[in-house]
Design a protein around this motif. Sequence first.
Motif, mmCIF file in Angstrom:
data_model
loop_
_atom_site.group_PDB
_atom_site.id
_atom_site.type_symbol
_atom_site.label_atom_id
_atom_site.label_comp_id
_atom_site.label_asym_id
_atom_site.label_seq_id
_atom_site.Cartn_x
_atom_site.Cartn_y
_atom_site.Cartn_z
ATOM 1 N N ILE A 106 0.649 -1.232 0.058
ATOM 2 C CA ILE A 106 0.208 -0.058 0.003
ATOM 3 C C ILE A 106 0.911 1.256 0.046
ATOM 4 O O ILE A 106 1.667 1.133 0.767
ATOM 5 C CB ILE A 106 -0.884 0.103 1.302
ATOM 6 N N LEU A 107 0.439 2.448 -0.882
ATOM 7 C CA LEU A 107 1.106 3.610 -0.811
ATOM 8 C C LEU A 107 0.181 4.699 -0.084
ATOM 9 O O LEU A 107 -0.853 4.700 -0.306
ATOM 10 C CB LEU A 107 1.449 4.098 -2.226
ATOM 11 N N LEU A 108 0.772 5.100 0.921
ATOM 12 C CA LEU A 108 0.299 6.245 1.717
ATOM 13 C C LEU A 108 0.753 7.692 1.373
ATOM 14 O O LEU A 108 2.072 7.822 1.018
ATOM 15 C CB LEU A 108 0.663 6.401 3.400
ATOM 16 N N VAL A 109 -0.070 8.813 0.873
ATOM 17 C CA VAL A 109 0.581 9.894 0.396
ATOM 18 C C VAL A 109 0.100 11.028 1.362
ATOM 19 O O VAL A 109 -1.399 11.134 1.052
ATOM 20 C CB VAL A 109 0.257 10.041 -1.098
ATOM 21 N N GLY A 110 0.637 11.793 2.086
ATOM 22 C CA GLY A 110 0.086 12.719 2.776
ATOM 23 C C GLY A 110 0.466 14.020 2.893
ATOM 24 O O GLY A 110 1.820 14.264 2.605
ATOM 25 N N GLY A 111 -0.119 15.179 2.972
ATOM 26 C CA GLY A 111 0.446 16.256 3.096
ATOM 27 C C GLY A 111 0.208 17.208 4.264
ATOM 28 O O GLY A 111 -1.092 17.257 4.554
ATOM 29 N N GLY A 114 -2.671 16.610 6.882
ATOM 30 C CA GLY A 114 -3.495 15.433 6.334
ATOM 31 C C GLY A 114 -2.754 14.010 6.698
ATOM 32 O O GLY A 114 -3.309 12.994 6.274
ATOM 33 N N ILE A 115 -1.559 14.134 7.188
ATOM 34 C CA ILE A 115 -0.638 13.124 7.522
ATOM 35 C C ILE A 115 -1.116 12.050 8.775
ATOM 36 O O ILE A 115 -1.116 10.872 8.666
ATOM 37 C CB ILE A 115 0.569 13.460 7.630
ATOM 38 N N PRO A 116 -1.659 13.105 9.719
ATOM 39 C CA PRO A 116 -2.011 11.779 10.853
ATOM 40 C C PRO A 116 -3.014 11.018 10.754
ATOM 41 O O PRO A 116 -2.824 9.815 11.120
ATOM 42 C CB PRO A 116 -2.904 13.038 11.921
ATOM 43 N N PRO A 117 -4.053 11.202 10.098
ATOM 44 C CA PRO A 117 -4.863 9.612 9.765
ATOM 45 C C PRO A 117 -4.411 8.359 8.877
ATOM 46 O O PRO A 117 -4.684 7.350 9.068
ATOM 47 C CB PRO A 117 -6.021 10.302 8.918
ATOM 48 N N LEU A 118 -3.298 8.970 8.263
ATOM 49 C CA LEU A 118 -2.552 7.918 7.480
ATOM 50 C C LEU A 118 -1.621 7.301 8.182
ATOM 51 O O LEU A 118 -1.300 5.893 7.968
ATOM 52 C CB LEU A 118 -1.631 8.692 6.307
ATOM 53 N N TYR A 119 -1.167 7.699 9.315
ATOM 54 C CA TYR A 119 -0.302 7.281 10.088
ATOM 55 C C TYR A 119 -1.254 6.203 11.078
ATOM 56 O O TYR A 119 -0.826 4.909 11.150
ATOM 57 C CB TYR A 119 0.388 7.913 11.390
ATOM 58 N N ASN A 120 -2.357 6.489 11.375
ATOM 59 C CA ASN A 120 -3.277 5.365 12.108
ATOM 60 C C ASN A 120 -3.401 4.163 11.146
ATOM 61 O O ASN A 120 -3.551 3.055 11.421
ATOM 62 C CB ASN A 120 -4.563 6.094 12.484
ATOM 63 N N LEU A 121 -3.789 4.794 9.772
ATOM 64 C CA LEU A 121 -4.325 3.499 8.737
ATOM 65 C C LEU A 121 -2.862 2.642 8.790
ATOM 66 O O LEU A 121 -2.955 1.401 8.630
ATOM 67 C CB LEU A 121 -4.441 4.114 7.386
ATOM 68 N N GLY A 122 -1.601 3.299 8.628
ATOM 69 C CA GLY A 122 -0.474 2.576 8.197
ATOM 70 C C GLY A 122 -0.114 1.600 9.493
ATOM 71 O O GLY A 122 0.270 0.259 9.208
ATOM 72 N N LYS A 123 -0.428 1.925 10.645
ATOM 73 C CA LYS A 123 -0.246 1.115 11.964
ATOM 74 C C LYS A 123 -1.001 -0.152 11.510
ATOM 75 O O LYS A 123 -0.845 -1.529 11.817
ATOM 76 C CB LYS A 123 -0.477 1.851 13.202
ATOM 77 N N THR A 124 -2.266 0.017 11.357
ATOM 78 C CA THR A 124 -3.161 -1.003 11.135
ATOM 79 C C THR A 124 -3.083 -1.946 10.093
ATOM 80 O O THR A 124 -2.924 -3.308 10.058
ATOM 81 C CB THR A 124 -4.765 -0.414 11.010
ATOM 82 N N LEU A 125 -2.611 -1.469 8.988
ATOM 83 C CA LEU A 125 -2.037 -2.370 7.539
ATOM 84 C C LEU A 125 -0.848 -3.038 8.143
ATOM 85 O O LEU A 125 -0.900 -4.317 7.815
ATOM 86 C CB LEU A 125 -1.676 -1.240 6.566
ATOM 87 N N CYS A 126 0.393 -2.614 8.809
ATOM 88 C CA CYS A 126 1.266 -3.330 9.263
ATOM 89 C C CYS A 126 1.172 -4.289 10.107
ATOM 90 O O CYS A 126 1.561 -5.624 9.901
ATOM 91 C CB CYS A 126 2.455 -2.511 9.915
ATOM 92 N N THR A 127 0.096 -4.147 11.002
ATOM 93 C CA THR A 127 -0.422 -5.257 11.926
ATOM 94 C C THR A 127 -1.126 -6.325 11.250
ATOM 95 O O THR A 127 -0.974 -7.457 11.699
ATOM 96 C CB THR A 127 -1.278 -4.528 12.949
ATOM 97 N N ASN A 128 -1.581 -6.125 9.998
ATOM 98 C CA ASN A 128 -1.999 -7.230 9.227
ATOM 99 C C ASN A 128 -1.306 -7.607 8.281
ATOM 100 O O ASN A 128 -1.698 -8.198 7.202
ATOM 101 C CB ASN A 128 -3.632 -6.648 8.792
ATOM 102 N N GLY A 129 0.013 -7.407 8.345
ATOM 103 C CA GLY A 129 0.968 -8.015 7.436
ATOM 104 C C GLY A 129 1.196 -7.467 5.848
ATOM 105 O O GLY A 129 1.575 -7.903 4.850
#
Length: 250
Positions: A106-111, A114-129
């Motif tokens: 997955i690619l996350l692109v934040g400006g 707008g970056i904070p919610p992507l960090y929350n998403l990134g953590k969840t994605l990593c937890t799911n491998g």
Amino acid sequence: MKRKVELVVKSVHVIALETIEMTLVNEYVAKTAIPGQFLHLSVEGHTLRRPISIANTDHKNKEITILFKIVGDGTKQLAAYRPGMSIDALGPSGNGFSYDSKSNSILLVGGGIGIPPLYNLGKTLCTNGIHVTAILGFQSKEHVFYEANFRKLGKTYVVTNDGTYGHQGFVTSVMDQIEEFDTYYSCGPIPMLKAVTKQLHQYNGYISLEERMGCGVGACFACVIPADNNGGYKKICQDGPVFAADEVIL
């Protein structure tokens, strides 16, 4: 109707130029919030609530982390809150990010903020491998935050408009360096989102829109966005803030 909750301030820190990280305590929000959702905060003396995205949740300690920039009297007053004080809020609000658990990358692109919610998403994605790559765009070096947090999740590119840190340019300037990915998620200013969706038009993507809201529950029509060329629209607070990239017209 969105649920009304009381948040208790645990800590407040300045993490970049005019950028505040605030940790709040509320068991319900910490356990139910999903990446991409926001809190609609009431600030004493101000009629309109402030929509602030959720940057992180800690179920065990019942904590929620939010990040926001000081851009006016309301956020300036919010930044002055101290541990132990309470904040009236509606939330968790809005529709968050959805993802395919079978995705590989997955690619996350934040400006900016707008970056904070992507960090929350990134953590969840990593937890799911799921493999995560992030591009973070800022105005200058003094605005940079959460770089180390994202680097713990995966390869991270930092871009500044003036070139004082990382790569110089915009988030789209480094996209040719990104390896193949399944889906992208982006959040930031509208001009950035337009550029990202245009450059990544061949990919499946989702965008999260930042917008000043009135009621936060879909009643006041203050945050509508065109959804087609025939007068159709979506309400960011109710239908979003996350949309498929081709679902709305920027």
